[in-house]
Design a protein around this motif. Structure first.
Motif, PDB file in Angstrom:
ATOM      1  N   THR A 259       1.213  -1.009  -0.279  1.00  0.00           N
ATOM      2  CA  THR A 259       0.051  -0.185  -0.054  1.00  0.00           C
ATOM      3  C   THR A 259       1.137   1.337   0.202  1.00  0.00           C
ATOM      4  OG1 THR A 259      -0.398   0.136   3.141  1.00  0.00           O
ATOM      5  CG2 THR A 259      -2.039  -0.943   0.867  1.00  0.00           C
ATOM      6  N   CYS A 260       0.532   2.294  -0.659  1.00  0.00           N
ATOM      7  CA  CYS A 260       1.506   3.464  -1.062  1.00  0.00           C
ATOM      8  C   CYS A 260       1.390   3.832   0.032  1.00  0.00           C
ATOM      9  CB  CYS A 260       0.412   4.499  -2.167  1.00  0.00           C
ATOM     10  SG  CYS A 260       1.158   5.812  -2.576  1.00  0.00           S
ATOM     11  N   PHE A 261       3.145   4.149   0.349  1.00  0.00           N
ATOM     12  CA  PHE A 261       3.137   4.697   2.095  1.00  0.00           C
ATOM     13  C   PHE A 261       3.437   6.615   1.989  1.00  0.00           C
ATOM     14  CE2 PHE A 261       7.521   5.881  -0.013  1.00  0.00           C
ATOM     15  CZ  PHE A 261       7.570   5.031  -0.865  1.00  0.00           C
ATOM     16  N   LEU A 262       2.958   7.617   1.166  1.00  0.00           N
ATOM     17  CA  LEU A 262       2.962   8.502   0.745  1.00  0.00           C
ATOM     18  C   LEU A 262       1.204   8.923   0.877  1.00  0.00           C
ATOM     19  CD1 LEU A 262       4.879   9.061  -2.366  1.00  0.00           C
ATOM     20  CD2 LEU A 262       5.312   9.714  -0.095  1.00  0.00           C
ATOM     21  N   CYS A 263       0.697   7.963   0.159  1.00  0.00           N
ATOM     22  CA  CYS A 263      -0.677   8.258   0.523  1.00  0.00           C
ATOM     23  C   CYS A 263      -1.934   7.504   1.196  1.00  0.00           C
ATOM     24  CB  CYS A 263      -1.584   8.303  -0.779  1.00  0.00           C
ATOM     25  SG  CYS A 263      -1.904   6.885  -1.957  1.00  0.00           S
ATOM     26  N   ASP A 264      -1.195   6.536   2.305  1.00  0.00           N
ATOM     27  CA  ASP A 264      -1.750   5.609   2.614  1.00  0.00           C
ATOM     28  C   ASP A 264      -2.816   4.849   1.692  1.00  0.00           C
ATOM     29  OD1 ASP A 264      -0.217   5.212   5.482  1.00  0.00           O
ATOM     30  OD2 ASP A 264      -1.211   7.182   6.017  1.00  0.00           O
ATOM     31  N   ALA A 266      -4.945   6.011  -0.826  1.00  0.00           N
ATOM     32  CA  ALA A 266      -5.696   6.940  -1.044  1.00  0.00           C
ATOM     33  C   ALA A 266      -6.139   7.687  -2.860  1.00  0.00           C
ATOM     34  CB  ALA A 266      -6.269   8.747  -0.562  1.00  0.00           C
ATOM     35  N   GLY A 267      -4.503   7.548  -3.262  1.00  0.00           N
ATOM     36  CA  GLY A 267      -4.284   6.980  -4.276  1.00  0.00           C
ATOM     37  C   GLY A 267      -3.560   8.601  -4.049  1.00  0.00           C
ATOM     38  N   CYS A 268      -2.223   8.681  -5.369  1.00  0.00           N
ATOM     39  CA  CYS A 268      -1.805   9.728  -5.351  1.00  0.00           C
ATOM     40  C   CYS A 268      -0.960   9.549  -6.422  1.00  0.00           C
ATOM     41  CB  CYS A 268      -0.567  10.465  -4.195  1.00  0.00           C
ATOM     42  SG  CYS A 268       0.808   8.608  -4.112  1.00  0.00           S
ATOM     43  N   ALA A 269       0.046  10.187  -7.122  1.00  0.00           N
ATOM     44  CA  ALA A 269       0.747  10.376  -8.593  1.00  0.00           C
ATOM     45  C   ALA A 269       1.547   8.958  -8.254  1.00  0.00           C
ATOM     46  CB  ALA A 269       1.083  11.723  -9.190  1.00  0.00           C
ATOM     47  N   VAL A 270       2.238   8.860  -7.709  1.00  0.00           N
ATOM     48  CA  VAL A 270       3.763   7.967  -6.595  1.00  0.00           C
ATOM     49  C   VAL A 270       2.994   6.334  -6.937  1.00  0.00           C
ATOM     50  CG1 VAL A 270       5.124   7.296  -5.544  1.00  0.00           C
ATOM     51  CG2 VAL A 270       4.823   9.574  -6.031  1.00  0.00           C
ATOM     52  N   CYS A 271       1.424   6.072  -6.371  1.00  0.00           N
ATOM     53  CA  CYS A 271       0.990   4.891  -6.482  1.00  0.00           C
ATOM     54  C   CYS A 271      -0.270   4.870  -8.398  1.00  0.00           C
ATOM     55  CB  CYS A 271       0.133   4.838  -5.810  1.00  0.00           C
ATOM     56  SG  CYS A 271      -1.362   5.615  -5.049  1.00  0.00           S
ATOM     57  N   LYS A 272       0.447   6.014  -9.365  1.00  0.00           N
ATOM     58  CA  LYS A 272      -0.484   6.143  -9.910  1.00  0.00           C
ATOM     59  C   LYS A 272      -2.371   6.085  -9.704  1.00  0.00           C
ATOM     60  CE  LYS A 272       2.442   4.333 -13.699  1.00  0.00           C
ATOM     61  NZ  LYS A 272       3.925   3.333 -13.624  1.00  0.00           N
TER      62      LYS A 272
HETATM   63 ZN   LIG Z   1      -0.269   6.516  -3.237  1.00  0.00          ZN
END
Ligand SMILES: [Zn+2]
Length: 336
Positions: A259-264, A266-272
């Motif tokens: 799971t994306c450690f930047l947005c937890d 929720a969805g962000c550019a890094v995890c597309k």
């Molecule tokens: Zn993310």
């Protein structure tokens, strides 16, 4: 007071100002200050005896102006000292060259962090060889004789049987050939592939190989180890998911996402905007691989997984270009 009346304070100020302004060194300036402004100066004695407001204002005015003159002369002397030094060829106003402190490269920092995590999980850290035989790198890992990755367009050959390893997986083979199970090893290091450098490709990069061989290991052990590893690396809230995949040396094979450690998630550019980040591949050691190293697949089970160190560094620090790791630009390196 008699002493107040006996002194021509206008002349006192004029003489004092001249003496201060004539000082050519700090010591002379200090002598003048003590003489005209010090505790035993006529001015100080007169101030101590002041009884009326008018005299007080007069003498305090003189004291204030003389103190200013001392400060002013002090600055002038400093400026003159700089000027003389500059004339002799030394510009003492130029700030000194700061000594730059060395530090470990970001990739080395992350690699050591990963090693510490696995040591904590009871694994042994291997320092694998970057030069490998074709057999260790391909054949023993079940790579087809005609597989395109063996091509000289993809792999650096030193001679017909010797290459720069294209993956850290040959360390699995060496580990299983040189010691008896149980084996719990992790092997970080550089690998080499013929590639033109760009933002996401490099002819050399770093992988980490992980291998566990023991009796009675299950897929749950693989999942638990991967999960524990990523929670130690990216935080205790991380979740891991696995998707089926294919690698020649594991069966079944999976790719795992965290799971994306930047947005937890929720969805962000890094995890597309998926909430998940692809981290690497894993799988159950193929029985044929055990047979290639003379281990009985009926007796021994094991899992392997691998991932890239640069990817972790890029994700964690938002670095957009792989080349930043090799260019040794001090402006980039000193940020970590
Ligand atoms: Zn993310």
């Amino acid at each position: 007071m008699d002493s107040l009346a006996a002194v021509d304070w206008t002349a006192y100020e004029t003489q004092a100002t001249a003496a201060i302004g004539a000082a050519l060194a700090d010591s002379e300036l200090e002598d003048a200050r003590v003489h005209w402004l010090g505790r035993k100066s006529e001015l100080a004695l007169a101030l101590r005896g002041v009884r009326d407001k008018e005299s007080g204002m007069l003498l305090n005015g003189i004291r204030g102006r003389l103190e200013e003159a001392v400060q002013h002369r002090e600055q002038e002397l400093r400026r003159l000292a700089y000027q003389h030094a500059a004339e002799r060829g030394v510009d003492v106003t130029i700030p000194g060259t700061p000594v730059k402190r060395g530090r470990l490269h970001l990739l080395t920092q992350i690699r050591r962090e990963i090693e510490d995590i696995f040591l904590g999980l009871g694994y042994e850290v291997w320092d694998g060889a970057e030069v490998s035989t074709v057999w260790e790198n391909f054949d023993a890992l079940n790579t087809d004789a005609g597989h395109p990755s063996r091509s000289t367009l993809d792999t650096f050959y030193l001679d017909d049987d010797t290459i720069l390893r294209t993956q850290t997986s040959p360390d699995q083979i060496r580990a299983m050939m040189t010691r008896k199970p149980p084996i719990y090893m992790v092997s970080p290091g550089r690998v080499y592939r013929r590639d033109t450098p760009d933002a996401t490709h490099s002819p050399t990069f770093q992988q980490v190989e992980c291998l566990a061989v023991d009796r009675g290991i299950t897929l749950a052990d693989l999942r638990g180890t991967v999960l524990q590893y990523f929670r130690l690396l990216f935080g205790p809230e991380r979740e891991v998911r696995m998707r089926t995949s294919y690698f020649p040396f594991t069966e079944p094979s999976v790719e795992f996402d965290v799971t994306c450690f930047l947005c937890d998630g929720a969805g962000c550019a890094v995890c597309k905007h998926s909430g998940w980040i692809e981290m690497g591949g894993a799988g159950w050691v193929d029985p044929d691989v055990f047979r290639n190293v003379d281990l009985d697949p009926e007796e021994w089970q094991g899992f392997a997984f691998g991932f890239g160190i640069e990817r972790i560094a890029m994700l964690r620090h938002g670095l957009p270009d792989l080349r930043a790791f090799w260019e040794n630009d001090i402006r980039v390196l000193e940020q970590f």
